[in-house]
Design an enzyme around this catalytic site. Structure first.
Site, PDB file in Angstrom:
ATOM      1  N   ASP A 162       0.853  -1.183   0.000  1.00 33.40           N
ATOM      2  CA  ASP A 162       0.000   0.000   0.000  1.00 33.40           C
ATOM      3  C   ASP A 162       0.891   1.236   0.000  1.00 33.40           C
ATOM      4  O   ASP A 162       2.096   1.151   0.297  1.00 33.40           O
ATOM      5  CB  ASP A 162      -0.911   0.000   1.239  1.00 33.40           C
ATOM      6  CG  ASP A 162      -1.819   1.219   1.308  1.00 33.40           C
ATOM      7  OD1 ASP A 162      -2.374   1.597   0.262  1.00 33.40           O
ATOM      8  OD2 ASP A 162      -1.970   1.797   2.390  1.00 33.40           O
ATOM      9  N   SER A 163       0.307   2.376  -0.272  1.00 37.59           N
ATOM     10  CA  SER A 163       1.041   3.629  -0.204  1.00 37.59           C
ATOM     11  C   SER A 163       1.421   3.984   1.228  1.00 37.59           C
ATOM     12  O   SER A 163       2.285   4.826   1.447  1.00 37.59           O
ATOM     13  CB  SER A 163       0.206   4.756  -0.805  1.00 37.59           C
ATOM     14  OG  SER A 163      -1.028   4.884  -0.115  1.00 37.59           O
ATOM     15  N   TYR A 174      -0.477   8.424  -2.541  1.00 34.38           N
ATOM     16  CA  TYR A 174      -0.451   8.130  -3.961  1.00 34.38           C
ATOM     17  C   TYR A 174      -1.579   8.865  -4.703  1.00 34.38           C
ATOM     18  O   TYR A 174      -1.511   9.071  -5.904  1.00 34.38           O
ATOM     19  CB  TYR A 174      -0.630   6.628  -4.204  1.00 34.38           C
ATOM     20  CG  TYR A 174       0.621   5.794  -4.012  1.00 34.38           C
ATOM     21  CD1 TYR A 174       1.766   6.309  -3.416  1.00 34.38           C
ATOM     22  CD2 TYR A 174       0.647   4.466  -4.430  1.00 34.38           C
ATOM     23  CE1 TYR A 174       2.897   5.535  -3.240  1.00 34.38           C
ATOM     24  CE2 TYR A 174       1.771   3.673  -4.265  1.00 34.38           C
ATOM     25  CZ  TYR A 174       2.901   4.214  -3.668  1.00 34.38           C
ATOM     26  OH  TYR A 174       4.025   3.441  -3.502  1.00 34.38           O
ATOM     27  N   GLY A 175      -2.628   9.204  -3.982  1.00 32.39           N
ATOM     28  CA  GLY A 175      -3.831   9.753  -4.618  1.00 32.39           C
ATOM     29  C   GLY A 175      -3.611  11.022  -5.404  1.00 32.39           C
ATOM     30  O   GLY A 175      -4.385  11.341  -6.307  1.00 32.39           O
ATOM     31  N   CYS A 177      -4.213  -0.926  -2.280  1.00 33.19           N
ATOM     32  CA  CYS A 177      -4.300   0.521  -2.461  1.00 33.19           C
ATOM     33  C   CYS A 177      -5.178   0.752  -3.682  1.00 33.19           C
ATOM     34  O   CYS A 177      -4.886   0.217  -4.758  1.00 33.19           O
ATOM     35  CB  CYS A 177      -2.905   1.110  -2.675  1.00 33.19           C
ATOM     36  SG  CYS A 177      -2.875   2.850  -3.192  1.00 33.19           S
ATOM     37  N   ASN A 178      -6.240   1.525  -3.511  1.00 31.69           N
ATOM     38  CA  ASN A 178      -7.153   1.740  -4.631  1.00 31.69           C
ATOM     39  C   ASN A 178      -6.494   2.505  -5.769  1.00 31.69           C
ATOM     40  O   ASN A 178      -6.678   2.182  -6.944  1.00 31.69           O
ATOM     41  CB  ASN A 178      -8.399   2.488  -4.148  1.00 31.69           C
ATOM     42  CG  ASN A 178      -9.389   1.586  -3.453  1.00 31.69           C
ATOM     43  OD1 ASN A 178     -10.328   1.091  -4.071  1.00 31.69           O
ATOM     44  ND2 ASN A 178      -9.188   1.345  -2.178  1.00 31.69           N
ATOM     45  N   THR A 179      -5.704   3.524  -5.434  1.00 29.41           N
ATOM     46  CA  THR A 179      -5.060   4.328  -6.477  1.00 29.41           C
ATOM     47  C   THR A 179      -4.076   3.480  -7.274  1.00 29.41           C
ATOM     48  O   THR A 179      -4.051   3.524  -8.510  1.00 29.41           O
ATOM     49  CB  THR A 179      -4.341   5.534  -5.859  1.00 29.41           C
ATOM     50  OG1 THR A 179      -5.262   6.266  -5.049  1.00 29.41           O
ATOM     51  CG2 THR A 179      -3.800   6.445  -6.938  1.00 29.41           C
ATOM     52  N   GLU A 228      -5.579   8.598  10.126  1.00 30.55           N
ATOM     53  CA  GLU A 228      -4.207   8.406  10.605  1.00 30.55           C
ATOM     54  C   GLU A 228      -3.948   9.162  11.911  1.00 30.55           C
ATOM     55  O   GLU A 228      -3.029   8.816  12.655  1.00 30.55           O
ATOM     56  CB  GLU A 228      -3.216   8.799   9.515  1.00 30.55           C
ATOM     57  CG  GLU A 228      -3.309   7.877   8.318  1.00 30.55           C
ATOM     58  CD  GLU A 228      -2.171   8.029   7.333  1.00 30.55           C
ATOM     59  OE1 GLU A 228      -1.282   8.867   7.566  1.00 30.55           O
ATOM     60  OE2 GLU A 228      -2.166   7.287   6.319  1.00 30.55           O
ATOM     61  N   CYS A 242     -11.305   3.451  -0.593  1.00 32.86           N
ATOM     62  CA  CYS A 242      -9.945   3.704  -0.111  1.00 32.86           C
ATOM     63  C   CYS A 242      -9.746   2.787   1.081  1.00 32.86           C
ATOM     64  O   CYS A 242     -10.667   2.614   1.893  1.00 32.86           O
ATOM     65  CB  CYS A 242      -9.761   5.169   0.293  1.00 32.86           C
ATOM     66  SG  CYS A 242      -8.203   5.524   1.150  1.00 32.86           S
ATOM     67  N   THR A 243      -8.574   2.194   1.206  1.00 30.08           N
ATOM     68  CA  THR A 243      -8.382   1.186   2.247  1.00 30.08           C
ATOM     69  C   THR A 243      -8.382   1.776   3.658  1.00 30.08           C
ATOM     70  O   THR A 243      -8.487   1.027   4.628  1.00 30.08           O
ATOM     71  CB  THR A 243      -7.079   0.396   2.012  1.00 30.08           C
ATOM     72  OG1 THR A 243      -6.000   1.307   1.772  1.00 30.08           O
ATOM     73  CG2 THR A 243      -7.234  -0.522   0.807  1.00 30.08           C
ATOM     74  N   HIS A 244      -8.290   3.084   3.801  1.00 28.14           N
ATOM     75  CA  HIS A 244      -8.463   3.700   5.115  1.00 28.14           C
ATOM     76  C   HIS A 244      -9.942   3.702   5.551  1.00 28.14           C
ATOM     77  O   HIS A 244     -10.246   3.688   6.745  1.00 28.14           O
ATOM     78  CB  HIS A 244      -7.993   5.156   5.110  1.00 28.14           C
ATOM     79  CG  HIS A 244      -6.516   5.345   5.168  1.00 28.14           C
ATOM     80  ND1 HIS A 244      -5.680   5.078   4.102  1.00 28.14           N
ATOM     81  CD2 HIS A 244      -5.713   5.801   6.164  1.00 28.14           C
ATOM     82  CE1 HIS A 244      -4.444   5.363   4.442  1.00 28.14           C
ATOM     83  NE2 HIS A 244      -4.424   5.803   5.679  1.00 28.14           N
TER      84      HIS A 244
END
Length: 286
Positions: A15-16, A47-48, A78-80, A157, A189-191
């Site tokens: 992931d980013s 990354y977005g 990571c979606n992006t 975060e 988004c993974t968050h």
């Protein structure tokens, strides 16, 4: 047919930054016998906001690193990166490579009753149009409504997943989607799965929330079964012993202590250590 060494090799997840830990968490839950090597690109997050070419270059470097760890499959958590790098990486690699977008899109397509689907994600994912492309490929009649939610990642975060400030921002972000009459919302988004409780409160019970982290873990499990790559708990592996617990190794490109603190707050197992590496030294491997 695969040999025991292949079966018992770890799964690579990247992931980013830290959001992909939600995917790792679901893999741990769904496949407790599997070993995992996780890389978070914490030096180059987010990354977005980066270009397609930059994200593809970063992703290739990380895949090179994970292949050095002899992984048997790679999950782009990571979606992006899934939006911009999945197709090239699938073509370049001789092991399975999965992203987090298709599994979530398939579930949303099966879930929606009125064909009106919302997607919340980073600006990069929304601008890529990848969810719309995948969903319209499944059903051209779907109406897709995307909304970039750039403040969600820093709020998560900072640990503000249940804070009134986060709730107010969420209400502002999704107001337009509510007016569109969506019945399904993809947490793109993974968050965002870490905001699931808050988003459930904001969206109400009538809107189904799709968590691509969970769906990706299920897709991975199915794929490993099909390819005969599931970990064999009867094998001792290399230097291991029967019944040895799964191994989870974590690597980052910066801020190892902060990463480990966050990981321990959301994972079902304590992270014993996180190693910082220079990802640039891995260059680009096709």
């Amino acid at each position: 047919m695969t040999d025991g060494r292949d079966k018992n090799a770890p799964i690579g997840v990247f992931d980013s930054g830290i959001g992909g830990l939600t995917v790792a968490r679901e893999i741990m839950r769904q496949m407790p016998d599997e070993d995992i090597v996780y890389f978070g690109d914490t030096a180059r997050v987010p990354y977005g906001s980066k270009s397609k070419d930059t994200i593809l270059r970063f992703s290739r470097q990380i895949v090179h690193f994970l292949r050095a760890k002899q992984v048997k499959a790679i999950v782009i958590a990571c979606n992006t990166a899934s939006a911009w790098a999945l197709d090239p990486l699938e073509q370049e690699q001789d092991i399975p490579v999965l992203g987090v977008i298709k599994a979530g899109a398939f579930t949303a397509a099966q879930t929606t009753a009125n064909g009106r689907i919302g997607v919340i994600a980073t600006r990069g994912t929304i601008d890529s149009g990848v969810y719309e492309q995948v969903l319209r490929g499944l059903n051209p009649g779907f109406q897709i409504f995307g909304k970039a939610c750039p403040l969600f990642v820093p709020l998560v975060e900072e640990g503000l997943t249940h804070d009134f400030i986060t709730e107010e921002i969420a209400r502002r972000y999704v107001k337009d989607l509510q007016y569109k009459g969506i019945d399904t919302l993809i947490l793109g988004c993974t968050h965002y799965p870490l905001l699931r409780t808050l988003l459930r409160k904001v969206m109400g019970e009538k809107v189904a929330l799709v968590n691509p982290a969970y769906e990706t873990a299920i897709e991975l499990k199915t794929l490993l079964v099909e390819k005969g790559l599931c970990h064999d708990p009867r094998s001792t592996g290399e230097g291991g012993a029967l019944g040895t617990p799964s191994s989870y190794r974590f690597y980052v490109s910066d801020l190892a202590a902060q990463f480990q603190e966050f990981a321990n707050s959301i994972l079902p197992y304590d992270v014993a250590g996180t190693e910082q590496i220079d990802i640039e030294q891995y260059g680009v491997s096709h």
